[in-house]
Design an enzyme around this catalytic site. Structure first.
Site, PDB file in Angstrom:
ATOM      1  N   ASP A 124     -15.694 -43.809 -28.354  1.00 29.67           N
ATOM      2  CA  ASP A 124     -15.078 -43.380 -29.593  1.00 29.67           C
ATOM      3  C   ASP A 124     -16.127 -43.506 -30.703  1.00 29.67           C
ATOM      4  O   ASP A 124     -17.103 -44.265 -30.566  1.00 29.67           O
ATOM      5  CB  ASP A 124     -13.867 -44.258 -29.878  1.00 29.67           C
ATOM      6  CG  ASP A 124     -13.292 -44.012 -31.251  1.00 29.67           C
ATOM      7  OD1 ASP A 124     -12.974 -42.856 -31.557  1.00 29.67           O
ATOM      8  OD2 ASP A 124     -13.202 -44.989 -32.018  1.00 29.67           O
ATOM      9  N   ASP A 151     -15.570 -43.624 -34.753  1.00 36.36           N
ATOM     10  CA  ASP A 151     -15.250 -44.481 -35.894  1.00 36.36           C
ATOM     11  C   ASP A 151     -14.560 -45.759 -35.448  1.00 36.36           C
ATOM     12  O   ASP A 151     -13.523 -45.728 -34.772  1.00 36.36           O
ATOM     13  CB  ASP A 151     -14.361 -43.725 -36.880  1.00 36.36           C
ATOM     14  CG  ASP A 151     -15.023 -42.440 -37.358  1.00 36.36           C
ATOM     15  OD1 ASP A 151     -16.192 -42.490 -37.782  1.00 36.36           O
ATOM     16  OD2 ASP A 151     -14.365 -41.373 -37.276  1.00 36.36           O
TER      17      ASP A 151
END
Length: 544
Positions: free
Chosen positions: A346, A348
């Protein structure tokens, strides 16, 4: 099993109308109700489209129900996605074309109470209704063969702990064929027992076109994988009939021999080989046609045409699929699950600080150990990628250019990643309007495809439940690296929790070495791929 929360039901489906009949018969049960029902929508997204297929819509049922999407990865992958997001001690797998008798739930309870302590599963007795006014067609007889099949998952209950021990279904079996026998063999070899229960489940003959028996020959490729995984005695060990493949080989060799003799100008040899092919083909046609409808039956003419065409085509098709399967596993096949070959991060909150809707590359700040983690992954020879929701685009807070500028800056600071995949849609687009947004599997599947690996060869690293939900739906393994924004229920539902990125990639490196560590949900609060959170009442929607 005595209460209403001791079993979950998982139904993989490709949207057949029979699904709704099954759910109707399940909802009408007077016995113990399931803790939950998970319908796994395994229809593929339209090729090249950003939208998924129209969602399966379920009517209100008297127990918790949800739909999880897996985008056409096959019944083994669909069943895995289903059971891994449940938490009941027993998982009952039902096909979407069966019907339950009125007292099925009570009979299931009795069957599960009868399972010994070392018992891993209980199989139902399948009943296939056949026409009473005529002999059954070839397709009807083939379906009726399920009545004698061992460990068929049309109605098969498995103990959760046994599924966890063997890591569920082997997703390298892409069809509804052999994946159930493979699972049963691995469960038995792990020291468990399997039993046959007393409950009876109806399995009507579903409609099929004229070439269904020809397409079924693709399963010959899966037989090769079974032999590689379980040895030459796999049929006897798994109680699987031998079948007609040896005769198909002889028929195909005769046909090839006749063609070769013609090509080199050997008419006598061509005639002999042709006669052998004609005899074997006629015998195969006779074996299939004689048990079926008789002359004078309305179905006889259509059945005779089907049998003639497919009886000529099946032997070479069966051999071709067997050769294809042999080529596919020519270098062998590791035990399930295979080693990890790629790590998908991922963005952020995982690789960089979570600055809401950041469109400025100058505001990028790496998370602790991000560069060291990427260096370790690359040093281990693993491929890398990023899968990220960027709903700021849909909200009008970011442009595509800004997202890609930030991605480019992160890529530069981390020394380059193999693939970047992001979803520009908002939460309201999830479902029919979007095939990519996490916790759906689209981003993970696309990244795996671009990296040249299978989804089950990927490990997803993220900081919230949506990241892990995407991994479950895609069939990837997963690890959570929590931050201050990670909800407690997401931590509780995570299959594996790491203190930081270095610990997470350490797991990836171990899994790349084929240690067999599952990195899949363990007992306890289960992950909900539909929402990306633990199923706690406090769980809210996904972020980003």
């Amino acid at each position: 099993m005595t209460g209403p929360h001791d079993y979950a039901v998982v139904v993989p489906s490709i949207g057949r109308p029979s699904l709704y009949r099954l759910l109707e018969t399940l909802a009408g049960q007077a016995g113990p109700r399931p803790a939950e029902l998970v319908v796994v929508d395994d229809r593929p997204a339209p090729p090249g489209a950003s939208a998924a297929a129209s969602p399966i819509v379920l009517a209100a049922l008297p127990f918790p129900t949800r739909v999880v999407r897996t985008q056409g990865r096959g019944p083994a992958a669909a069943r895995n996605a289903g059971w891994r997001c449940t938490s009941a001690p027993w998982v009952v797998f039902l096909d979407d074309d069966v019907e339950l008798l009125p007292h099925w739930a009570q009979a299931l309870a009795e069957d599960l109470r009868a399972v010994p302590a070392d018992g891993a599963g209980s199989q139902a007795q399948l009943h296939v209704p056949l026409p009473g006014h005529r002999r059954p067609t070839d397709w009807e007889r083939g379906t009726a063969g399920l009545q004698d099949a061992a460990w068929a998952t049309a109605d098969m209950a498995y103990r959760r702990s046994a599924l966890e021990q063997v890591h569920g279904f082997d997703e390298r079996f892409p069809r509804a064929y052999r994946e159930d026998a493979d699972l049963a063999l691995r469960v038995l070899r792990a020291g468990w027992r399997l039993t046959r229960g007393e409950r009876v489940t109806l399995h009507p003959v579903r409609p099929a076109d004229d070439l269904v028996s020809l397409r079924a020959q693709r399963g010959n490729a899966d037989d090769v994988l079974m032999r590689v995984l379980h040895g030459p005695g796999w049929r006897e060990d798994g109680d699987v009939p031998t079948g007609a493949f040896p005769r198909h080989v002889a028929t195909t060799l005769a046909l090839v021999g006749a063609g070769a003799a013609v090509a080199v100008g050997r008419p006598r040899e061509a005639a002999l080989a042709g006669a052998a092919w004609a005899f074997l083909s006629t015998d195969f046609l006779r074996r299939r046609l004689l048990p079926g409808p008789r002359p004078g039956d309305p179905e006889f003419g259509a059945e005779a045409r089907r049998m003639l065409v497919t009886s000529l085509a099946i032997p070479p098709a069966a051999v071709a699929h067997r050769l294809r399967g042999a080529w596919r596993v020519r270098r062998g096949a590791p035990a399930w699950p295979p080693p990890v070959r790629a790590v998908l991060f991922d963005r952020d909150g995982t690789l960089v600080r979570d600055v809401p809707y950041n469109g400025d590359p100058d505001r990028v700040k790496l998370m602790p150990f991000a560069r060291e983690a990427l260096d370790a992954v690359r040093a281990a020879g693993l491929r890398t990628g990023v899968v990220s929701n960027q709903s700021g685009v849909a909200r009008g807070l970011l442009t595509i250019r800004q997202v890609e500028d930030v991605n480019a800056e992160i890529d530069r600071r981390l020394g380059g990643l193999g693939v970047w995949r992001y979803c520009p849609h908002g939460p309201e687009s999830s479902g029919a309007d979007c095939a990519c947004r996490k916790p759906g599997p689209g981003l993970v599947l696309a990244a795996a495809r671009e990296l040249g690996v299978e989804p089950y060869e990927c490990l997803v690293v993220g900081d919230i439940g949506a990241d892990l939900g995407a991994a479950v739906s895609a069939g990837a393994r997963a690890v959570l690296v929590p931050t201050a924004q990670t909800r407690p229920e997401e931590v509780a539902a995570a299959p594996v929790v790491a203190a930081d990125l270095l610990e997470a990639v350490g797991l990836a490196v171990r899994l790349a070495g084929g240690t067999g560590e599952p990195a899949h949900p363990a007992p306890g609060p289960a992950l909900d791929p539909a929402s990306g959170t633990g199923r706690s009442p406090a769980a809210g929607g996904t972020r980003r």
